[in-house]
Scaffold this active site. Structure first.
Site, PDB file in Angstrom:
ATOM      1  N   TYR A  72       0.830  -1.204   0.000  1.00  9.27           N
ATOM      2  CA  TYR A  72       0.000   0.000   0.000  1.00  9.27           C
ATOM      3  C   TYR A  72       0.865   1.255   0.000  1.00  9.27           C
ATOM      4  O   TYR A  72       0.583   2.211  -0.711  1.00  9.27           O
ATOM      5  CB  TYR A  72      -0.916  -0.007   1.238  1.00  9.27           C
ATOM      6  N   PHE A 124      -7.488  20.377 -24.474  1.00  8.57           N
ATOM      7  CA  PHE A 124      -8.073  19.061 -24.755  1.00  8.57           C
ATOM      8  C   PHE A 124      -9.461  18.979 -24.112  1.00  8.57           C
ATOM      9  O   PHE A 124      -9.749  19.699 -23.158  1.00  8.57           O
ATOM     10  CB  PHE A 124      -7.134  17.991 -24.196  1.00  8.57           C
ATOM     11  N   ASP A 125     -10.334  18.104 -24.620  1.00  8.30           N
ATOM     12  CA  ASP A 125     -11.730  18.117 -24.139  1.00  8.30           C
ATOM     13  C   ASP A 125     -11.875  17.849 -22.638  1.00  8.30           C
ATOM     14  O   ASP A 125     -12.671  18.499 -21.975  1.00  8.30           O
ATOM     15  CB  ASP A 125     -12.640  17.202 -24.979  1.00  8.30           C
ATOM     16  N   ASP A 215       0.490  20.156 -20.531  1.00  9.61           N
ATOM     17  CA  ASP A 215      -0.306  18.940 -20.680  1.00  9.61           C
ATOM     18  C   ASP A 215       0.499  18.070 -21.644  1.00  9.61           C
ATOM     19  O   ASP A 215       0.566  18.343 -22.840  1.00  9.61           O
ATOM     20  CB  ASP A 215      -1.682  19.314 -21.247  1.00  9.61           C
ATOM     21  N   ALA A 217       0.778  14.688 -22.657  1.00 13.57           N
ATOM     22  CA  ALA A 217       0.474  13.324 -23.111  1.00 13.57           C
ATOM     23  C   ALA A 217       1.420  12.858 -24.232  1.00 13.57           C
ATOM     24  O   ALA A 217       1.884  11.727 -24.228  1.00 13.57           O
ATOM     25  CB  ALA A 217      -0.978  13.254 -23.568  1.00 13.57           C
ATOM     26  N   LYS A 258      -0.599   7.538 -23.694  1.00 10.75           N
ATOM     27  CA  LYS A 258      -0.119   7.887 -25.028  1.00 10.75           C
ATOM     28  C   LYS A 258       1.369   7.545 -25.132  1.00 10.75           C
ATOM     29  O   LYS A 258       1.707   6.391 -25.300  1.00 10.75           O
ATOM     30  CB  LYS A 258      -0.381   9.370 -25.320  1.00 10.75           C
ATOM     31  N   HIS A 450     -20.041  14.047 -26.803  1.00  6.96           N
ATOM     32  CA  HIS A 450     -19.752  13.140 -27.920  1.00  6.96           C
ATOM     33  C   HIS A 450     -19.594  11.687 -27.485  1.00  6.96           C
ATOM     34  O   HIS A 450     -19.787  10.786 -28.271  1.00  6.96           O
ATOM     35  CB  HIS A 450     -18.505  13.603 -28.680  1.00  6.96           C
TER      36      HIS A 450
HETATM   37  C1  PLP Z   1      -5.653  11.956 -23.440  1.00 10.55           C
HETATM   38  C2  PLP Z   1      -5.387  13.327 -23.085  1.00 10.55           C
HETATM   39  C3  PLP Z   1      -5.782  13.858 -21.851  1.00 10.55           C
HETATM   40  C4  PLP Z   1      -6.598  13.077 -20.853  1.00 10.55           C
HETATM   41  O1  PLP Z   1      -6.017  11.895 -20.493  1.00 10.55           O
HETATM   42  P1  PLP Z   1      -6.826  10.548 -20.163  1.00 10.55           P
HETATM   43  O2  PLP Z   1      -5.749   9.599 -19.834  1.00 10.55           O
HETATM   44  O3  PLP Z   1      -7.603  10.185 -21.371  1.00 10.55           O
HETATM   45  O4  PLP Z   1      -7.705  10.839 -19.003  1.00 10.55           O
HETATM   46  C5  PLP Z   1      -5.464  15.162 -21.584  1.00 10.55           C
HETATM   47  N1  PLP Z   1      -4.804  15.904 -22.477  1.00 10.55           N
HETATM   48  C6  PLP Z   1      -4.410  15.432 -23.676  1.00 10.55           C
HETATM   49  C7  PLP Z   1      -3.670  16.312 -24.639  1.00 10.55           C
HETATM   50  C8  PLP Z   1      -4.704  14.134 -24.023  1.00 10.55           C
HETATM   51  O5  PLP Z   1      -4.347  13.677 -25.218  1.00 10.55           O
END
Ligand code: PLP
Length: 458
Positions: A72, A124-125, A215, A217, A258, A450
């Site tokens: 843990y 991002f969304d 951000d 990813a 990613k 969506h």
């Molecule tokens: C995928 C993504 C996110 C969110 O990540 P999740 O792992 O899907 O929750 C945030 N910002 C960008 C640019 C992304 O491609």
């Protein structure tokens, strides 16, 4: 003869995928209310819905999983991950979380108040969702060049520094939660952000005393583009470029699904210990204790290994070339695709493909559905449906982009699959004049609609 470039791996395990008939697919998509998220994956032949969490792990990642420590607190897996994150990103503090949006949830809980604004480049969304959910506003400062789908610019994901400075100058400091820059810029087509631009954002962040987060990813793909497109970086190692990019930020949110090539996971990196301490409280509430935060020990081990594999230059070369191979095939058929090709996906310009369908009838969704019917290919709408409604007026927002995104999972498909997809897109292109009507919304959620929307044909 110069030997051709190939993938720097061979295949150890395979997974069957199912062929189907057009008639079956027509029925399935009807049953799914024309929403590709509602299909069963076994109904899909080539799944280009997303490159998120869909990559193939390596033998080393799988064996690292067997060594996962499920304690843990203070698990060795946590320390393995900490070491990888320190070495690769340069951040001294980090919190593991179950995926990217969880990183947003935890960090934004500390930093965003009602009425705030958060400037950035095409948020991002889920980022926008987490901002608007807190009754704050995402202000898009993307450079205008991003919205011209054919002109070549090496860094179409860039922030327009003048737009950003206007926002910083014209708003009280306490109203600006932080600046967030997405690398690569997913929403405008997986387009990279230059080192120069990141430096510029840092300069403005310092000038106005605002925090700056990345951000991140697709940080490794962004680093690859910097190396191949930005002056002065051709001889640098990807590792060095990654460290430099992150050196300009106060912290990062990371969806590890990613570029870190795991199926689930994420983290937040911090420069500042105090902010890390504050965020730890929310991490414990929302994710789990600070040494696992929503991930199993085995998953942290696989992530630690994946971070190293994701910045391997031979891997990155094959990754970026495969996506560009797909784009080139489609371009050769005359299909309107976004250029330059993005790092993780090819984007088809639905307005040019189906000019007869008005935006109110969701042309990118129409095209995505046709691709599924034609070849069992699942892409994603990046357009009016995804843009949601304006939170105040509840009117549709019409973004300047209306794309179908074909996102290529990492290390999963071969170039024969790319040929198949390009041929299917061409078949739809050849019969595009017969597509006369779009969709109407039957049912939708107030935010991130969506994913669950139900549509009917007009
Ligand atoms: C995928 C993504 C996110 C969110 O990540 P999740 O792992 O899907 O929750 C945030 N910002 C960008 C640019 C992304 O491609």
């Amino acid at each position: 003869m110069v030997l051709p470039f190939t993938e720097p791996f061979k295949i150890k395990m395979v997974e069957s995928i199912n062929k189907s008939t057009k008639e079956e697919r027509e029925q399935w998509i009807r049953d799914a209310s024309f929403n590709l998220f509602k299909l069963k994956s076994e109904q899909v032949f080539i799944d280009f819905l997303t490159d998120s969490g869909t990559g193939a792990m390596s033998d080393r990642q799988w064996s690292a999983m067997m060594l996962g420590d499920e304690s843990y607190a203070g698990a060795t897996s946590y320390y393995n991950l900490k070491k990888a994150i320190n070495e690769i990103t340069g951040f001294s503090y980090f919190l593991p979380v179950h995926q990217g949006r969880a990183a947003e949830n935890v960090l934004f809980s500390v930093l965003i108040k009602e009425g705030d604004i958060v400037p950035g480049n095409s948020h991002f969304d889920t980022t926008k969702g987490h901002i608007e959910f807190r009754k704050a506003r995402a202000v898009d400062c993307t450079a205008d060049i991003a919205f011209d789908s054919t002109s070549f610019h090496p860094f179409k994901g860039n922030v327009d520094l003048d737009k950003l400075e206007n926002v910083l100058r014209n708003n009280p400091k306490e109203k600006i939660s932080f600046i967030i820059v997405t690398i690569t810029n997913n929403t405008v087509g997986g387009q990279p952000v230059s080192m120069e631009n990141l430096k510029g954002v840092r300069r403005l962040a310092d000038k106005y005393g605002i925090l700056f987060f990345i951000d991140s990813a697709r940080f490794a793909e962004n680093a690859w583009f910097i190396r191949t497109r930005e002056e002065g970086y051709a001889d640098k190692m990807i590792k060095e470029i990654v460290r430099e990019m992150f050196s300009y930020a106060d912290g990062i949110t990371m969806s590890s699904k990613k570029d870190a090539i795991v199926n689930m996971g994420g983290f937040i990196g911090f420069k500042d210990e105090e902010l890390y301490q504050k965020a730890s409280v929310y991490n414990i509430i929302y994710e789990g204790f600070i040494t696992y935060g929503g991930m199993a020990g085995r998953d942290m081990n696989a992530l630690a290994q994946g971070l190293y594999e994701g910045i391997d230059p031979e891997y990155l070369r094959s990754r970026i070339s495969q996506v560009s191979y797909l784009g080139t095939r489609m371009k050769d058929y005359g299909i309107p695709v976004l250029e330059p090709f993005g790092g993780h996906a090819i984007f088809i310009d639905a307005r040019k493909f189906l000019p007869q369908i008005p935006l109110e009838e969701y042309p990118a969704q129409v095209l995505a559905v046709e691709l599924f019917i034609e070849g069992g290919i699942r892409g994603a709408e990046i357009g009016t449906l995804m843009a949601d409604r304006d939170p105040k007026t509840r009117e549709n927002r019409f973004p300047s982009r209306e794309f179908v995104r074909l996102a290529v999972p990492r290390r999963v498909y071969t170039n024969n699959h790319m040929d198949y997809v390009a041929a299917a897109v061409k078949n739809v292109f050849d019969r595009k004049a017969s597509i006369r009507k779009g969709f109407r919304i039957k049912k939708e959620a107030p935010i991130l609609r969506h994913f669950t929307v139900e549509l009917e044909r007009l």
